[in-house]
Design a protein around this motif. Structure first.
Motif, PDB file in Angstrom:
ATOM      1  N   PHE A  35       0.719  -1.211   0.037  1.00 48.89           N
ATOM      2  CA  PHE A  35       0.051  -0.102  -0.065  1.00 48.89           C
ATOM      3  C   PHE A  35       0.787   1.258   0.005  1.00 48.89           C
ATOM      4  CE2 PHE A  35      -3.727  -2.553   0.522  1.00 48.89           C
ATOM      5  CZ  PHE A  35      -4.632  -1.913   0.024  1.00 48.89           C
TER       6      PHE A  35
ATOM      7  N   ALA B  55       0.884   2.959  11.077  1.00 46.95           N
ATOM      8  CA  ALA B  55       1.326   3.017   9.734  1.00 46.95           C
ATOM      9  C   ALA B  55       2.548   2.279   9.652  1.00 46.95           C
ATOM     10  CB  ALA B  55       1.732   4.735   9.413  1.00 46.95           C
TER      11      ALA B  55
ATOM     12  N   ALA C 172       1.138  -1.254   8.566  1.00 42.76           N
ATOM     13  CA  ALA C 172       0.017  -1.308   7.534  1.00 42.76           C
ATOM     14  C   ALA C 172       0.654  -1.304   6.035  1.00 42.76           C
ATOM     15  CB  ALA C 172      -0.734  -0.250   7.902  1.00 42.76           C
TER      16      ALA C 172
ATOM     17  N   ILE D  69      -5.871   3.283  10.386  1.00 43.12           N
ATOM     18  CA  ILE D  69      -5.320   3.306   9.001  1.00 43.12           C
ATOM     19  C   ILE D  69      -6.481   3.405   7.876  1.00 43.12           C
ATOM     20  CG2 ILE D  69      -3.801   2.657   7.091  1.00 43.12           C
ATOM     21  CD1 ILE D  69      -2.282   3.943   9.506  1.00 43.12           C
ATOM     22  N   LYS D  70      -6.724   4.162   6.919  1.00 42.12           N
ATOM     23  CA  LYS D  70      -7.612   4.082   5.960  1.00 42.12           C
ATOM     24  C   LYS D  70      -6.832   3.744   4.746  1.00 42.12           C
ATOM     25  CE  LYS D  70     -11.263   7.072   5.415  1.00 42.12           C
ATOM     26  NZ  LYS D  70     -11.858   8.284   5.245  1.00 42.12           N
ATOM     27  N   PHE D  71      -7.179   2.554   4.084  1.00 46.71           N
ATOM     28  CA  PHE D  71      -6.682   1.934   2.943  1.00 46.71           C
ATOM     29  C   PHE D  71      -7.384   2.519   1.679  1.00 46.71           C
ATOM     30  CE2 PHE D  71      -5.243  -0.708   6.368  1.00 46.71           C
ATOM     31  CZ  PHE D  71      -4.045  -0.886   6.111  1.00 46.71           C
TER      32      PHE D  71
ATOM     33  N   GLU E  51      -2.923   3.449  -1.578  1.00 46.44           N
ATOM     34  CA  GLU E  51      -2.446   4.284  -0.818  1.00 46.44           C
ATOM     35  C   GLU E  51      -3.066   4.175   0.665  1.00 46.44           C
ATOM     36  OE1 GLU E  51      -4.245   8.637  -0.773  1.00 46.44           O
ATOM     37  OE2 GLU E  51      -4.292   7.927  -2.745  1.00 46.44           O
ATOM     38  N   GLN E  52      -2.340   4.764   1.697  1.00 39.55           N
ATOM     39  CA  GLN E  52      -2.817   4.614   3.089  1.00 39.55           C
ATOM     40  C   GLN E  52      -2.669   5.863   3.638  1.00 39.55           C
ATOM     41  OE1 GLN E  52      -0.411   1.757   5.123  1.00 39.55           O
ATOM     42  NE2 GLN E  52       1.291   2.773   4.615  1.00 39.55           N
ATOM     43  N   GLU E  53      -3.491   6.089   4.645  1.00 32.88           N
ATOM     44  CA  GLU E  53      -3.268   7.634   5.558  1.00 32.88           C
ATOM     45  C   GLU E  53      -3.853   7.356   6.787  1.00 32.88           C
ATOM     46  OE1 GLU E  53      -7.367   9.776   4.706  1.00 32.88           O
ATOM     47  OE2 GLU E  53      -6.049  10.033   3.146  1.00 32.88           O
TER      48      GLU E  53
ATOM     49  N   TYR F  93     -11.398   1.295   6.258  1.00 32.26           N
ATOM     50  CA  TYR F  93     -10.804   1.823   7.454  1.00 32.26           C
ATOM     51  C   TYR F  93     -10.527   0.637   8.498  1.00 32.26           C
ATOM     52  CZ  TYR F  93     -10.187   3.781  12.123  1.00 32.26           C
ATOM     53  OH  TYR F  93      -9.786   4.195  13.333  1.00 32.26           O
TER      54      TYR F  93
ATOM     55  N   SER G 208     -12.411   2.449  -0.398  1.00 39.14           N
ATOM     56  CA  SER G 208     -11.819   2.928   1.040  1.00 39.14           C
ATOM     57  C   SER G 208     -12.075   1.950   2.073  1.00 39.14           C
ATOM     58  CB  SER G 208     -12.220   4.256   1.081  1.00 39.14           C
ATOM     59  OG  SER G 208     -11.731   4.707   2.429  1.00 39.14           O
TER      60      SER G 208
END
Length: 183
Positions: free
Chosen positions: A85, A163, A166, A111-113, A103-105, A157, A155
């Motif tokens: 990710f 992080a 993840a 973490i939201k993927f 991406e991840q945030e 969560y 998306s």
């Protein structure tokens, strides 16, 4: 140069230098006055070859070190069926689906993927269900419709995740209803 070519070059240089020494020694008369000069020239050439060999060995070690992460990541992804990710590149999931723009945030405590699932098949999938598993936690998500050859965003969560834990995840296709036409 890759590591195989560097190794072959080093072996070739060493072999040529050894053959050169044997040639000079076998063709030299026993009491030739300038044999010492020839041997000195051979010694200088051997030193040059030794320097080149050491230089190539160092380059090979640096190349090996610089590509180690790439090789390890490839092996993990290929044999563990995981996706990364931290890269937006196209990655295989399974069952004719791929992941792109991963991406991840950080979000709240987890973490939201995010990413896009590509349908690489020639049939449409409705209510497609997937399971994302990361660091022992699993979350299911669904995509309403993925047309053949297209992609749809998602998306997911996952709470209570850092992080650093993840980067790698598994995405497994669970099922869907398919739609296709027969002429």
């Amino acid at each position: 140069m890759d590591s195989k070519n560097l190794s072959k070059l080093a072996i070739a240089i060493s072999s040529v230098s050894i053959l050169l020494i044997f040639y000079i020694l076998s063709n030299a008369p026993e009491k030739q006055p300038d044999l010492g000069k020839k041997l000195e020239a051979v010694k200088l050439e051997m030193q040059k070859l030794q320097y080149e060999y050491e230089h190539l060995s160092q380059e090979l070690a640096e190349l090996d070190a610089s590509t180690r992460d790439v090789r390890v990541n490839y092996a993990i992804q290929k044999y563990d069926e995981t996706v990364d990710f931290t890269t937006p590149n196209v990655q295989d999931i399974d069952e004719g689906f791929m992941l792109v723009d991963a991406e991840q945030e950080e979000h709240l405590t987890g973490i939201k993927f995010k990413g896009r699932i590509i349908n690489a098949q020639s049939i449409a999938h409705n209510s497609a269900e997937f399971r994302l598993t990361v660091n022992g936690s699993s979350r299911e998500f669904s995509i309403n419709r993925i047309s053949p050859g297209n992609s749809t965003s998602f998306s997911v969560y996952v709470p209570d995740l850092k992080a650093s834990e993840a980067r790698w995840a598994k995405i497994k296709y669970i099922g869907s209803s398919v739609h296709y036409r027969v002429r």
